[in-house]
Motif scaffolding. Structure first.
Motif, PDB file in Angstrom:
ATOM      1  N   MET A 225       0.818  -1.193   0.000  1.00  0.00           N
ATOM      2  CA  MET A 225       0.000   0.000   0.000  1.00  0.00           C
ATOM      3  C   MET A 225       0.863   1.259   0.000  1.00  0.00           C
ATOM      4  O   MET A 225       0.598   2.217  -0.738  1.00  0.00           O
ATOM      5  N   LYS A 226       1.904   1.284   0.826  1.00  0.00           N
ATOM      6  CA  LYS A 226       2.796   2.437   0.873  1.00  0.00           C
ATOM      7  C   LYS A 226       3.455   2.667  -0.481  1.00  0.00           C
ATOM      8  O   LYS A 226       3.600   3.811  -0.939  1.00  0.00           O
ATOM      9  N   THR A 227       3.849   1.579  -1.133  1.00  0.00           N
ATOM     10  CA  THR A 227       4.533   1.683  -2.416  1.00  0.00           C
ATOM     11  C   THR A 227       3.613   2.231  -3.498  1.00  0.00           C
ATOM     12  O   THR A 227       3.963   3.173  -4.220  1.00  0.00           O
ATOM     13  N   ILE A 228       2.412   1.669  -3.618  1.00  0.00           N
ATOM     14  CA  ILE A 228       1.499   2.095  -4.674  1.00  0.00           C
ATOM     15  C   ILE A 228       0.904   3.461  -4.365  1.00  0.00           C
ATOM     16  O   ILE A 228       0.676   4.286  -5.263  1.00  0.00           O
ATOM     17  N   ALA A 229       0.651   3.755  -3.088  1.00  0.00           N
ATOM     18  CA  ALA A 229       0.069   5.044  -2.722  1.00  0.00           C
ATOM     19  C   ALA A 229       0.982   6.200  -3.080  1.00  0.00           C
ATOM     20  O   ALA A 229       0.509   7.305  -3.394  1.00  0.00           O
ATOM     21  N   ALA A 230       2.281   5.980  -3.058  1.00  0.00           N
ATOM     22  CA  ALA A 230       3.229   7.041  -3.381  1.00  0.00           C
ATOM     23  C   ALA A 230       2.997   7.588  -4.783  1.00  0.00           C
ATOM     24  O   ALA A 230       3.207   8.785  -5.048  1.00  0.00           O
ATOM     25  N   HIS A 231       2.556   6.748  -5.707  1.00  0.00           N
ATOM     26  CA  HIS A 231       2.279   7.205  -7.071  1.00  0.00           C
ATOM     27  C   HIS A 231       1.101   8.173  -7.099  1.00  0.00           C
ATOM     28  O   HIS A 231       1.037   9.048  -7.970  1.00  0.00           O
ATOM     29  N   PHE A 232       0.169   7.983  -6.178  1.00  0.00           N
ATOM     30  CA  PHE A 232      -1.047   8.809  -6.153  1.00  0.00           C
ATOM     31  C   PHE A 232      -0.899  10.038  -5.265  1.00  0.00           C
ATOM     32  O   PHE A 232      -1.792  10.875  -5.229  1.00  0.00           O
ATOM     33  N   ASN A 233       0.210  10.149  -4.568  1.00  0.00           N
ATOM     34  CA  ASN A 233       0.455  11.291  -3.693  1.00  0.00           C
ATOM     35  C   ASN A 233       1.194  12.381  -4.473  1.00  0.00           C
ATOM     36  O   ASN A 233       2.289  12.811  -4.117  1.00  0.00           O
ATOM     37  N   ARG A 234       0.571  12.791  -5.558  1.00  0.00           N
ATOM     38  CA  ARG A 234       1.165  13.798  -6.440  1.00  0.00           C
ATOM     39  C   ARG A 234       0.036  14.458  -7.227  1.00  0.00           C
ATOM     40  O   ARG A 234      -1.135  14.083  -7.096  1.00  0.00           O
ATOM     41  N   ALA A 235       0.363  15.425  -8.030  1.00  0.00           N
ATOM     42  CA  ALA A 235      -0.657  16.111  -8.818  1.00  0.00           C
ATOM     43  C   ALA A 235      -1.375  15.109  -9.722  1.00  0.00           C
ATOM     44  O   ALA A 235      -0.738  14.208 -10.273  1.00  0.00           O
ATOM     45  N   SER A 237      -2.304  15.202 -12.675  1.00  0.00           N
ATOM     46  CA  SER A 237      -1.763  15.139 -14.036  1.00  0.00           C
ATOM     47  C   SER A 237      -0.523  14.262 -14.142  1.00  0.00           C
ATOM     48  O   SER A 237      -0.111  13.893 -15.247  1.00  0.00           O
ATOM     49  N   LYS A 238       0.091  13.906 -12.994  1.00  0.00           N
ATOM     50  CA  LYS A 238       1.337  13.142 -13.008  1.00  0.00           C
ATOM     51  C   LYS A 238       1.164  11.695 -12.541  1.00  0.00           C
ATOM     52  O   LYS A 238       2.125  10.925 -12.569  1.00  0.00           O
ATOM     53  N   ILE A 239      -0.040  11.324 -12.105  1.00  0.00           N
ATOM     54  CA  ILE A 239      -0.234   9.992 -11.531  1.00  0.00           C
ATOM     55  C   ILE A 239      -0.030   8.891 -12.563  1.00  0.00           C
ATOM     56  O   ILE A 239       0.705   7.920 -12.331  1.00  0.00           O
ATOM     57  N   ALA A 240      -0.669   9.009 -13.717  1.00  0.00           N
ATOM     58  CA  ALA A 240      -0.583   7.951 -14.723  1.00  0.00           C
ATOM     59  C   ALA A 240       0.852   7.748 -15.195  1.00  0.00           C
ATOM     60  O   ALA A 240       1.310   6.607 -15.372  1.00  0.00           O
ATOM     61  N   ALA A 241       1.569   8.828 -15.403  1.00  0.00           N
ATOM     62  CA  ALA A 241       2.960   8.718 -15.859  1.00  0.00           C
ATOM     63  C   ALA A 241       3.821   8.036 -14.806  1.00  0.00           C
ATOM     64  O   ALA A 241       4.710   7.238 -15.129  1.00  0.00           O
ATOM     65  N   SER A 242       3.577   8.344 -13.554  1.00  0.00           N
ATOM     66  CA  SER A 242       4.334   7.715 -12.468  1.00  0.00           C
ATOM     67  C   SER A 242       4.079   6.218 -12.435  1.00  0.00           C
ATOM     68  O   SER A 242       5.004   5.411 -12.294  1.00  0.00           O
TER      69      SER A 242
END
Length: 351
Positions: A225-235, A237-242
């Protein structure tokens, strides 16, 4: 009503969903029956505890009954859906602030409206079959029924987790639901005995030996959860690219699920979480959710989402935006703007 059984048993008020063939999906009448019972029992000295459960092995409650909303909405009648949500949300708020212990036993699927019914209880019990999710973004809706309240608190502890679970509809299976949506994991063969004891005593106590404590399983999921959540803890517009840059199976599954969600609903859900924060109340969450749901048929993509998922079942909704990054901030703001006289209000508890 044949879809729900409400009665008192010992010192408990009991609410049992009996719509097993429909996975105990909540109709408007079922929501109102629950609210009426809760209101009545709040000041009844003979009822010391409320116990909510459901018949069948497949589902506690797989969501709300949305087919009627599509029928009325496509005919240009948005008032039915708005009344459903408004009154359901009032019931959710009553549950979350109830003056007596409320216990929910949630087997199988607990999704959408089922989360609103079970996951605001003061004692929330799951077992090995439990699968809890908020899949609303996949049908052009935001996680509602107070789900954003739970996800906002989860995000305060694990930044990005609420956005991940809410935008992708990720299913929390069994013990994983203990991260925000449940309090106790108890083997389901103990449930009948436990329910009987609660009704007799009028207390929600769970013997320590009944609660499974698989710390290894929880630790493994915590790391994921911590690993995947980090991708969503951003703007947004940048989630999919991350996610695209992460070759892990979990990240690619999340990217696939995110690509199926309505970008407008996903963007609005992320903004709702941002506005709520860790100290928000259930009523603040429901108020923001209602601003979206009030508009979602007329100005959003909810009717198209239901068409693709439930009516035509082609699983190919035609969203106006190609991706989350394409949703204008002004459109998100417009979907969540105050409704003036139509903003959500709550009746006094109890009447």
């Amino acid at each position: 009503m044949t879809d729900i059984r409400i009665r008192t048993e010992g010192r408990a008020g009991r609410i049992t969903l009996t719509r097993e063939k429909a996975l105990n999906a909540l109709s408007y009448d079922m929501c109102m029956a629950v609210d009426e019972a809760l209101n009545s029992w709040a000041t009844d000295p003979a009822v010391q505890l409320v116990l909510i459960d459901a018949e069948g092995e497949k589902a506690f409650c797989a969501g709300g009954d949305i087919v009627e909303m599509h029928s009325t909405g496509t005919a240009g009648d948005y008032d039915y859906g708005r009344r459903f949500w408004r009154d359901e949300y009032a019931m959710n708020a009553r549950l979350a602030t109830y003056p007596k212990p409320v216990v929910a036993f949630m087997q199988g699927f607990t999704m959408g409206g089922g989360v609103g019914l079970g996951c605001h209880a003061s004692t929330r019990i799951v077992g090995a079959s439990s699968q809890i999710a908020m899949p609303e973004c996949g049908i052009g809706l935001v996680p509602d029924v107070g789900g954003s309240h739970i996800l906002a608190r989860l995000s305060a502890l694990h930044p990005g987790a609420g956005a991940w679970i809410g935008t992708t509809g990720h299913r929390l299976k069994g013990m994983h639901a203990l991260f925000g949506f449940a309090d106790h994991f108890v083997d389901e063969h103990h449930w009948p005995t436990l329910k009987a004891a609660m009704c007799e005593s009028g207390t929600p106590g769970i013997p320590a030996h009944l609660g499974a404590d698989d710390l290894a399983a929880q630790a493994d999921f915590y790391i994921e959860m911590k690993t995947i959540a980090a991708h969503f803890n951003r703007a947004p517009s940048k989630i999919a690219a991350s996610l695209a840059a992460d070759p892990s199976e979990l990240a690619q599954q999340a990217l696939k699920a995110l690509s199926r969600a309505d970008p407008l609903a996903a963007a609005c859900h992320i903004e709702i979480l941002r506005r709520l924060g860790p100290k928000s109340t259930i009523r603040e969450a429901l108020t923001l959710e209602y601003r979206f749901t009030h508009r979602c048929m007329e100005q959003g993509n909810f009717l198209e989402g239901i068409r693709a998922a439930v009516i035509d079942k082609d699983r190919s909704p035609k969203w106006p935006h190609a991706a989350l990054a394409d949703v204008p901030a002004a459109q998100v703001e417009a979907m969540l703007a105050p409704l003036g006289a139509d903003d959500l209000t709550f009746p006094e508890d109890p009447t």
